[in-house]
Design a protein around this motif. Sequence first.
Motif, PDB file in Angstrom:
ATOM      1  N   GLN A   1      -1.473   3.428  -9.833  1.00 62.40           N
ATOM      2  CA  GLN A   1      -1.497   2.749 -10.657  1.00 62.40           C
ATOM      3  C   GLN A   1      -0.252   1.548 -11.043  1.00 62.40           C
ATOM      4  O   GLN A   1      -0.670   0.185 -10.661  1.00 62.40           O
ATOM      5  CB  GLN A   1      -1.704   3.243 -12.340  1.00 62.40           C
ATOM      6  CG  GLN A   1      -1.727   2.595 -13.147  1.00 62.40           C
ATOM      7  CD  GLN A   1      -3.173   1.487 -13.531  1.00 62.40           C
ATOM      8  OE1 GLN A   1      -4.442   2.915 -13.108  1.00 62.40           O
ATOM      9  NE2 GLN A   1      -3.393   0.487 -13.288  1.00 62.40           N
ATOM     10  N   ARG A   2       0.985   2.172 -10.260  1.00 64.62           N
ATOM     11  CA  ARG A   2       1.573   0.671 -10.299  1.00 64.62           C
ATOM     12  C   ARG A   2       1.723  -0.300  -9.181  1.00 64.62           C
ATOM     13  O   ARG A   2       1.531  -1.591  -9.178  1.00 64.62           O
ATOM     14  CB  ARG A   2       2.867   1.532  -9.926  1.00 64.62           C
ATOM     15  CG  ARG A   2       3.943   2.208 -11.483  1.00 64.62           C
ATOM     16  CD  ARG A   2       5.217   2.704 -11.042  1.00 64.62           C
ATOM     17  NE  ARG A   2       5.754   2.962 -12.174  1.00 64.62           N
ATOM     18  CZ  ARG A   2       6.801   2.320 -13.105  1.00 64.62           C
ATOM     19  NH1 ARG A   2       6.054   1.046 -12.618  1.00 64.62           N
ATOM     20  NH2 ARG A   2       6.758   2.926 -14.669  1.00 64.62           N
TER      21      ARG A   2
ATOM     22  N   VAL B   1       0.728  -3.921  -8.914  1.00 63.23           N
ATOM     23  CA  VAL B   1       1.256  -4.556  -8.106  1.00 63.23           C
ATOM     24  C   VAL B   1       0.004  -6.191  -7.281  1.00 63.23           C
ATOM     25  O   VAL B   1       0.244  -7.081  -6.619  1.00 63.23           O
ATOM     26  CB  VAL B   1       2.023  -4.430  -6.769  1.00 63.23           C
ATOM     27  CG1 VAL B   1       3.132  -5.377  -6.298  1.00 63.23           C
ATOM     28  CG2 VAL B   1       2.899  -3.352  -7.963  1.00 63.23           C
ATOM     29  N   CYS B   2      -0.483  -4.845  -6.834  1.00 59.21           N
ATOM     30  CA  CYS B   2      -2.033  -5.954  -6.479  1.00 59.21           C
ATOM     31  C   CYS B   2      -2.821  -6.585  -6.466  1.00 59.21           C
ATOM     32  O   CYS B   2      -2.434  -7.814  -6.784  1.00 59.21           O
ATOM     33  CB  CYS B   2      -2.943  -4.711  -5.226  1.00 59.21           C
ATOM     34  SG  CYS B   2      -2.251  -3.840  -4.062  1.00 59.21           S
TER      35      CYS B   2
ATOM     36  N   LEU C   1       8.673  -5.690  -8.077  1.00 61.33           N
ATOM     37  CA  LEU C   1       8.043  -4.950  -7.882  1.00 61.33           C
ATOM     38  C   LEU C   1       7.206  -3.905  -6.737  1.00 61.33           C
ATOM     39  O   LEU C   1       7.443  -2.364  -7.216  1.00 61.33           O
ATOM     40  CB  LEU C   1       6.586  -5.979  -8.399  1.00 61.33           C
ATOM     41  CG  LEU C   1       6.732  -6.794  -9.574  1.00 61.33           C
ATOM     42  CD1 LEU C   1       5.644  -6.987  -9.654  1.00 61.33           C
ATOM     43  CD2 LEU C   1       7.521  -5.749 -10.630  1.00 61.33           C
ATOM     44  N   GLY C   2       7.402  -4.538  -5.624  1.00 64.78           N
ATOM     45  CA  GLY C   2       6.674  -3.118  -4.393  1.00 64.78           C
ATOM     46  C   GLY C   2       8.313  -2.033  -4.189  1.00 64.78           C
ATOM     47  O   GLY C   2       7.785  -0.941  -4.450  1.00 64.78           O
ATOM     48  N   GLU C   3       9.448  -2.437  -4.714  1.00 64.75           N
ATOM     49  CA  GLU C   3      10.609  -1.530  -5.562  1.00 64.75           C
ATOM     50  C   GLU C   3      10.414  -0.347  -6.451  1.00 64.75           C
ATOM     51  O   GLU C   3      10.544   0.735  -5.854  1.00 64.75           O
ATOM     52  CB  GLU C   3      11.904  -2.748  -4.874  1.00 64.75           C
ATOM     53  CG  GLU C   3      12.727  -3.084  -3.939  1.00 64.75           C
ATOM     54  CD  GLU C   3      13.480  -4.223  -4.252  1.00 64.75           C
ATOM     55  OE1 GLU C   3      14.053  -3.736  -5.428  1.00 64.75           O
ATOM     56  OE2 GLU C   3      14.260  -4.896  -3.385  1.00 64.75           O
TER      57      GLU C   3
ATOM     58  N   ARG D   1      -3.040 -10.759  -6.414  1.00 60.67           N
ATOM     59  CA  ARG D   1      -3.990 -11.427  -6.389  1.00 60.67           C
ATOM     60  C   ARG D   1      -3.463 -12.727  -8.281  1.00 60.67           C
ATOM     61  O   ARG D   1      -4.069 -13.756  -7.470  1.00 60.67           O
ATOM     62  CB  ARG D   1      -4.647 -10.885  -6.737  1.00 60.67           C
ATOM     63  CG  ARG D   1      -6.516 -11.441  -6.436  1.00 60.67           C
ATOM     64  CD  ARG D   1      -7.249 -10.774  -7.020  1.00 60.67           C
ATOM     65  NE  ARG D   1      -8.467 -11.166  -7.060  1.00 60.67           N
ATOM     66  CZ  ARG D   1      -8.978 -11.942  -5.664  1.00 60.67           C
ATOM     67  NH1 ARG D   1      -8.275 -11.611  -3.823  1.00 60.67           N
ATOM     68  NH2 ARG D   1      -9.825 -12.881  -5.146  1.00 60.67           N
ATOM     69  N   ALA D   2      -3.367 -12.663  -8.988  1.00 62.01           N
ATOM     70  CA  ALA D   2      -2.981 -13.474  -9.659  1.00 62.01           C
ATOM     71  C   ALA D   2      -1.996 -14.520  -9.870  1.00 62.01           C
ATOM     72  O   ALA D   2      -2.171 -15.569 -10.256  1.00 62.01           O
ATOM     73  CB  ALA D   2      -2.396 -12.875 -11.130  1.00 62.01           C
TER      74      ALA D   2
END
Lengths: 178, 918
Positions: free
Chosen positions: B413-414, B418-419, B389-391, B423-424
């Motif tokens: 927002q992206r 990801v944060c 996702l970070g990519e 966390r989830a």
Amino acid sequence: MTTLRAFTCDDLFKFNNINLDPLTETYGIPFYLQYLAHWPEYFIVAEAPGGELMGYIMGKAEGSVAREEWHGHVTALSVAPEFRRLGLAAKLMEMLEEISERKGGFFVDLFVRVSNQVAVNMYKQLGYSVYRTVIEYYSASNGEPDEDAYDMRKALSRDTERKSIIPIPHPVRPEDIE
Amino acid sequence: MAARGHVQDPNDRRLRPIYDYLDNGNNKMAIQQADKLLKKHKDLHCAKVLKAIGLQRTGKQDEAFSLAQEVATLEPTDDNSLQALTILYREMHHPELVTKLYEAAVKKVPLSEEYHSHLFMAYARVGEYKKMQQAGMALYKIVPKNPYYFWSVMSLVMQAISAQDEKLAQTMFLPLAERMVEKMVKEEKIEAEAEVQLYFMILERLGKCVEALDVVRGPLGEKLTSELRSRENKCMMMYQRLQLWPECNALSYKLLLKNPDDWQFYLSYFDSLFHLMDKSWSQPEEGEHCVEGPVQTTVTEAVKFVVDRMEEQDKKESRPLRGPYLACLELIHRLRQRGCPDEKELGDPLELMVQFFGKFGDKPCCITDLKIYLHLLPPEQRSQFKKRLGELVPLGEAGEDGFGFPGDTKALQRHLCVCQLSRALGLQHALDTEGKLRLITELKAHYHHGLQFGDENMLWQCLGVLEEGLSFSPSNAQFKLLLLLLFCRLGAFQPVVDLYSSLDAKHVQHDTIGYLLTRYAGSLGQFAAASQSCNFSLRFFHSNQKDTSEYIIQAYKYGAFEKIPEFIAFRTRLNQSLHFAQVRTERMLLDLYTEADVTLSLEESVKAMGVCPEEDDIPWDNMRDNRDLTVLVSWDPKDRELTEEHRRLSLEEESVWLKVRSLTLRLLASLALLGHAPSPRNSDKTNENGISAKSSTLQTLLSQLDQTLETAAQITEKQTQYPFLGPPSSRLASALSSGSCITSGSFLFPHADLCPSLPSSLSPLRPEMLSRCKGEVLEMKDGRLTTRPSLLETLVFFVETVCVVLWVASYSASVLRPLKSSLQKKKKKKKDSSSAMPVVLCGFQEWTGSLQGVVTQALDHVKGQEASLTALKLAALTLEEGYSQTQVGSVQSSYLGSLQELGDLLRKRADSLKSLKI
């Protein structure tokens, strides 16, 4: 990714994520019950798969048929912050317009704060235009006049000549609108 | 004011000024004008009623009522009087009297459509369903209009719904309602959509689903046009109940083709598909197709269906819909549950979710969407998922601090998503302390960067960030709610008042989030604020009963029959609200603690409140928890989220605490009424009976309190921890550990019939209770702050206990005083100076003396606390630690406020102690 269904009384206990928004008014119970009793079909809520309420629309049909003023009215439309930018408001408006079409309305109208540019632009994109300005339509909680409203309209198919949306050039006062 | 009848009527002209005065709130003038008119026209009954309205509105209820009854006994039939009486009775909360009024009127004018219709509505207001049924039919006989007939039918349905005996509903009321509608169908008299709706409702309640389907699909169903997809929705409901899976499947399929984003139909599509597979259902022979169209029965078809929907979206030029992509994940989830290997054909969940993030990662709802399907990822894939996702998040070059920032709001927002997802996934919780602190720094840096387009020490840091956030986004409700929560946990209630009021919570929100205020205000010693918070809520609840009834009537008028049971259930839900019962009880206790025996005696206070010790008005068995416990948004992993079990435990705990409070209140009331008992010497037989009845109530309540406290102890043993953003714990645990009076109720509340031994059974305020309050509520050491808000809560319990002890003592004094005076008289007669005071009297005096001592100590303690709080040099706090001067200041001043209120109350009680001399 949305379940659209009729708004029920129980939803009043769950709509905080939508109504804690500063531009969304929380009305007294009688106001909601009046709409539920009179125009239940016009009160629609969108629910996310997790059960959170995403947004709702509340409306009614009113006006004289003889004077070609029978129309659908949007009383409240609000979407929770986390469910914005998905086109949900447009979907809800489309449903309200469809109901108004079926009822043989000539147009759909709504009031919006002049300063609420985001909303005004959205309504314009959905085919609404400013019909007139209503002076000091909104008041603050202390009763002082707060802000003007645009009365925006969109003609429905029954108004073939689109007479209902010809703008009125002069602003009107709230007591002069029907 | 209501309709004023015909303009031509001279009486109307005469009455008009009175109406106007009433409309303008000028009740005095209305009364005067009515008196003037009545002098000239004695028989103008309406003027009397209008005068009564004026009286009622100026607080003269009794006068108003007797005046109204004067007119009512004449059984008026003029419109003006009837309407005015209706208004008056409603304002007096006597809607049942309106029914009597119109019953009399229709007897005199039996053919009046108007009066019959008013009678029907009057019955509706009080829920007299059987009479409504009759009134509806009577109306229909006078004027054969369909709505009247169906009002009667609906009243039968209401009799069924409200029947205690379900059998009666199923065998009598509903079948009768059904026959009534069938009669109209046969005579082809059905006119309105509402009538068909009602027919459907009856059949559905009777479980006659096949018949209901026939109605919806037949010619009558054509009338169902107002609501969008009304017929389809009703058919679907019946298919599901009848388990007609082929029809259910085909209809879902059809509806999804039209609207590929409507989630409910994906669910019914999958449900029906798997039911059909489990039954190995196969397409019947040619010519027997399902009425709703083609049916899908294999996983292959379902996979293809979902894949097609996704491709359709991929090809679209306009905004893609999320439904199909999430349906794909839902299908994988269901196939996996069934152990079906075909899920592979849909792809790897990780890839699908990454794709989903690619398409919708910049939407705020991406987190709520994906959260439901995170369990599809095996734990070992979680970090990889986050990396992938970070990519997809375009962040700028990393700066000195090693953090790269997003370039626009979409990228922001992206990044946020990801944060939230990490966390989830529990990745944040898995970090060690250092990792967490670095994450905090990173997130704060991101927040600050984002603004170009936002351990206890951590708590203060949170406060700082939130305050800053609020200054940039002054209407962000989540910021406010979080701040509110943190201040409450710090025991600082003052800032909470403004935060809450800036949320502009109104009406039903008092029931759903009012607990945020009422849980803390009183327990932190902010009595004035507590009382105000309770009032906000109470005002809402009290208007509910009257309000709802009006709309039940409207629903009849507009034929919104399905809304009638809904409205009634809604009214019940509000009446049985936990919060309602809590604010009702707390409000009265607060009044007693802060006022009783200060301005009014305990007895007068209790009487003014109308508390009756014998009466329990709390619906213990049907309590509804209407609190919105998820009003604070949480992205925590599943194992840290609020569960149904949490909800159950919280309700249980709150109910037990409420029971303790309500029993305390009723015990105080029964004590007050005991005190009222005349001295035994003058009492006659009946009075004695009166006293023993009262004391037996006291005994019953005491044993109930003992039982409740036992349950309470069991509950607190569980030490339930709720998620931080979930419900606050009740006051139960801190009450028990404070050693407050309530934990030893039987000690404190004396046994009325044991008068002479009273003082010995009275345990004086235990000094250790005060010692539990000692310590600094706010301390500064080495540039760091430590708070101990629990000290405030304990102090509140202590002060409450002082109040209760004093009331008990003052009761004892009232018993002992006559005893003493009679002894003194005897003494004088005997002139025996050597006889000592009886033990009981000395004991009492000694006891009040020690009480005086404890109260003085407590006052000194409060003074000391105030002094050391004021002396704190908070300016010395370094901002690097994350403290905000304004916030530290407001915590400090809130503590001071609490201490002041507590001190004031203690001083008032110290004064009343003086009057205890015997």
